[in-house]
Design an enzyme around this catalytic site. Structure first.
Site, PDB file in Angstrom:
ATOM      1  N   PRO A 226      76.378 -77.114  42.947  1.00 25.78           N
ATOM      2  CA  PRO A 226      75.304 -78.073  42.662  1.00 25.78           C
ATOM      3  C   PRO A 226      74.700 -77.848  41.271  1.00 25.78           C
ATOM      4  CG  PRO A 226      74.968 -76.950  44.768  1.00 25.78           C
ATOM      5  CD  PRO A 226      76.041 -76.212  44.046  1.00 25.78           C
ATOM      6  N   CYS A 227      74.044 -78.880  40.795  1.00 24.24           N
ATOM      7  CA  CYS A 227      73.440 -78.860  39.460  1.00 24.24           C
ATOM      8  C   CYS A 227      72.020 -78.292  39.568  1.00 24.24           C
ATOM      9  CB  CYS A 227      73.414 -80.302  38.970  1.00 24.24           C
ATOM     10  SG  CYS A 227      72.869 -80.556  37.322  1.00 24.24           S
TER      11      CYS A 227
END
Length: 411
Positions: A145-146
């Site tokens: 995930p970012c």
């Protein structure tokens, strides 16, 4: 304005940037006009539909192939594996999966149900030590995930990223020392925290001994996927390897929804029947009025205001709202929930969301890949996945790279 679309709406529907549309206007490919009342530069719907036909309906043969035979049994360790979209694609390309890590129990059940021989490591990545895979995995992949980092100094080091899942990805790469590592993410990573997040990731990979290839965003429609999904690909090559990695070549045939759901080049039979979500009655009444390839702007004005609420006055495209996909266009990006107001993806002929198996087809999963869990869980697994055919094309590009490395090492 019902016969016209703004620049941002046109860009979103066609899947091109505003800069590309401005260039096309100069080159006469798609001309903007002055809207009679407001005098704004807009596009005629008819012109867009004619161009969409040219973009997506060409019946030419696809003469591009990324296929390559592996010179050895190359192996991959996959992190954040989800329901297996990237893993199946890599397997189709000829790579062998040595282990997959995933925290979601339903996704893990899906992986084990379909591939009992795969080594599925269920649980939080933080609780696993991957050093046993050193010299056993040529590739480490992962769709982390970012998440933003806290900067300790000008240059970001591995320890500065502690607490993020990218840190775990980098830690595993450092422990396993693969020839190449591949991270994949949303396009938004390019601009996340004004580009600092991506810059930090590149700095960390550099610190642990990996040179990052110039980052690219791959559009799934260029890789045999009937969907306008985009994935940012972050490729790191171990610094002792002097071989250039090349992204897969784009195909020149674009597949549409008909290719996804009907018998044809992509699948050898029509999509099988399966469960699916339903729209509530009020939404069904609204979407009944939307034509294929249409969206909320195609509703009567009073209904537009009622359905959109305050958003009606905010401007912008919002072309995913009350959107019905057409047979002759690729699907818009699928989401984890098929009936959300912001991201409706209505079937072309019937007023309903796509079923689970239709969702899977649009993501190019094979029909025999079973998803485990509730219908909502299955949609979530499919919506989160890397499209299988995109994974296969990336797999070929990695095999091409490893073949060159293998040959250089043995000469």
């Amino acid at each position: 304005m019902e016969n016209y679309l703004s620049l941002s709406e046109t860009a979103e529907i066609i899947g091109k940037s505003k800069e590309t549309l401005r260039r096309w206007d100069n080159e006469g490919i798609l001309n903007a006009v002055r809207e009679p009342v407001s005098n704004y530069r807009v596009y005629r719907k008819d012109d867009i539909e004619n161009l969409m036909g040219k973009l997506f309906d060409e019946n030419f043969e696809d003469n591009i192939s990324n296929y390559v035979e592996p010179l050895d049994q190359f192996t991959v360790l996959e992190l954040f594996a989800g329901a297996g979209g990237l893993a199946i694609g890599m397997e189709k390309s000829g790579l062998k999966c040595v282990a997959l890590n995933e925290i979601d129990k339903w996704a893990c059940k899906t992986l084990r149900t379909n591939r009992p021989n795969w080594n599925v490591l269920e649980g939080d990545i933080k609780s696993f030590d991957f050093r046993e895979y050193k010299n056993k995995a040529d590739i480490v992949t992962g769709g982390f995930p970012c998440q933003a980092f806290s900067y300790a100094g000008k240059k970001l080091g591995l320890e500065d990223a502690r607490g993020t899942l990218f840190y775990e990805f980098a830690r595993v790469v450092k422990e396993v020392q693969p020839s190449i590592c591949i991270g994949e993410n949303v396009r938004g990573l390019l601009s996340h925290d004004k580009g600092k997040t991506l810059k930090g990731m590149i700095s960390i990979l550099d610190e642990i001994g990996y040179k990052v290839v110039p980052v690219e965003v791959l559009k799934a429609i260029n890789y045999r996927v009937p969907q306008k999904r985009e994935r940012l690909i972050l490729v790191g090559v171990r610094k002792d390897i002097d071989i250039a990695y090349e992204y897969p070549k784009k195909h020149n045939k674009v597949y549409n929804l008909k290719d996804a759901l009907k018998k044809g080049d992509l699948f050898d039979k029509d999509v099988p029947n399966s469960d699916g979500a339903k729209y509530p009655e009020y939404k069904k009444k609204v979407l009944d009025l939307v034509p294929p390839k249409g969206y909320w702007r195609d509703l009567p004005l009073d209904l537009q205001k009622e359905y959109m609420g305050g958003s009606f006055y905010l401007g912008g495209g919002k072309t995913g709202m009350a959107r019905r996909i057409g047979w002759d266009e690729p699907s818009l990006t699928l989401t984890c929930s098929p009936a959300q107001k912001q991201t409706e993806r209505c079937h072309p002929d019937e007023t309903r969301p796509f079923t689970v198996r239709e969702y899977a087809r649009i993501q190019t999963f094979p029909d025999d890949w079973k998803f485990v869990g509730s219908t909502a869980q299955q949609y979530k697994q499919i919506g989160n996945a890397v499209p299988v055919n995109l994974g296969e094309e990336i797999g070929y590009s990695v095999i091409k790279f490893l073949n060159k490395y293998y040959q250089a090492k043995n000469n």
